[in-house]
Structures are given as structure tokens and as C-alpha cells.
Design a protein around this motif. Structure first.
Motif, short mmCIF file in Angstrom:
data_model
loop_
_atom_site.label_atom_id
_atom_site.label_comp_id
_atom_site.label_asym_id
_atom_site.label_seq_id
_atom_site.Cartn_x
_atom_site.Cartn_y
_atom_site.Cartn_z
N GLU A 32 -39.28 30.88 -5.17
CA GLU A 32 -39.85 32.00 -4.72
C GLU A 32 -41.27 31.88 -4.29
O GLU A 32 -41.55 32.84 -3.44
N ALA A 36 -42.36 33.74 -0.65
CA ALA A 36 -43.25 34.49 -0.19
C ALA A 36 -44.10 33.94 0.74
O ALA A 36 -44.61 34.92 1.45
N GLN A 37 -44.34 32.77 0.92
CA GLN A 37 -44.99 32.12 2.31
C GLN A 37 -44.42 32.63 3.50
O GLN A 37 -44.88 32.94 4.56
N ARG A 39 -42.32 35.25 4.12
CA ARG A 39 -42.54 36.65 4.17
C ARG A 39 -43.95 36.70 4.62
O ARG A 39 -44.30 37.98 5.31
#
Length: 156
Positions: A32, A36-37, A39
Motif C-alpha cells: 500500500e 501511494a508513492q 500515485r
């Protein structure tokens, strides 16, 4: 979940299973964080040219089409580079396996994005292979005659 036990399991099994669960939870949290990185990445480089592909168009005839036109009504274009060049007798078996699954999802993807499978083989060869595989939901475009596969490292 650490309090769950199955009939007949040993204490050693439960301890090992709980340790594995903790590692799986940590792995999921790391996945996760990496997502996130991804995105949060800034926009990538500009596409250097409006590549011209060949696809099957109206009346089942080959037509030239600019990459910008492949977007259709969507703002997102997904190109899957299929390892099936003109020098190969058959396409990559792993790509083919993946596309067997993507064919089923293609109608759902098509609700939000344009999806094309691109390869350097001539369009007639790609479409013939798709028919033989039973892939009615995939759209194909040939990169023969443009630099797309070379520019995006899909030739080797």
C-alpha cells in the motif's frame, strides 16, 4: 485472528501461522505504501510524437490511426505491448496467457479507458491470432512502421 485455532492443530503450527499472518499484514502495508508513492509520481515525459498505428476500422478494413485518436471518448489510454513481432513464429506465451484474462476484463476496462494491444506484427496477423485465441473483446493496433516499440523499449 490470532485466537482462532483449527481442530487438531499443534501449538507450534499456530505460532508459525500467527507469525506468517503478521508478515503478510506487514507485506500488505508495504504494498500500500509503494502504491501511494506510485500515485504521487509527477507527470512523466511528453510523448515525443503522435505515433501512427494500423488497426482494423470500419468495414473490417485496415486503417491508419494516430495515437491521439486511440483515446476515443476517454482521457486514459492503456497500451499493452504484446511480444509478437514479425520475426516470431508465435507470440510470447506469458503475454498470451495474460491476454486470455484481459480479454474478459476488456469490456469493463472500456467503460473508463481505451485499451489496445499493440505489437510490431502486421495488423492482419494480430487479428488472425486474436480470432484463433477467441479474444473478441480486445482491440489491436500494429506498430509496424512507427518507432513506438523502439522508443518505449518494447522490441527486445
Amino acid at each position: 485472528m490470532t485466537q482462532i485455532t483449527y481442530p487438531g492443530e499443534s501449538a507450534e503450527y499456530r505460532a508459525a501461522r500467527n507469525a506468517l499472518l503478521a508478515e503478510e499484514l506487514a507485506l500488505r502495508a508495504h504494498i500500500e505504501a509503494v502504491a501511494a508513492q506510485r500515485r504521487a509520481l509527477p507527470p512523466g515525459g511528453n510523448v515525443p510524437e503522435d505515433y501512427v498505428f494500423e488497426r482494423i476500422g470500419a468495414n473490417e478494413m485496415p486503417e491508419k490511426v494516430a495515437m491521439s485518436a486511440l483515446f476515443g471518448r476517454h482521457t486514459t489510454l492503456i497500451l499493452y505491448s504484446y511480444m509478437y513481432g514479425p520475426d516470431r513464429d508465435t507470440p510470447c506465451p506469458m503475454c498470451t496467457h495474460l491476454l486470455d484474462s484481459v480479454n474478459g476484463a476488456a469490456t469493463h476496462v472500456g467503460q473508463r479507458a481505451s485499451l489496445y494491444v499493440v505489437a510490431k506484427s502486421p495488423i492482419a496477423r494480430l487479428v488472425a491470432w486474436a480470432r484463433d485465441r477467441g479474444w473478441p473483446n480486445l482491440q489491436f493496433a500494429s506498430t509496424a512502421g512507427n518507432r513506438y516499440t523502439a522508443d518505449y523499449f518494447a522490441e527486445t
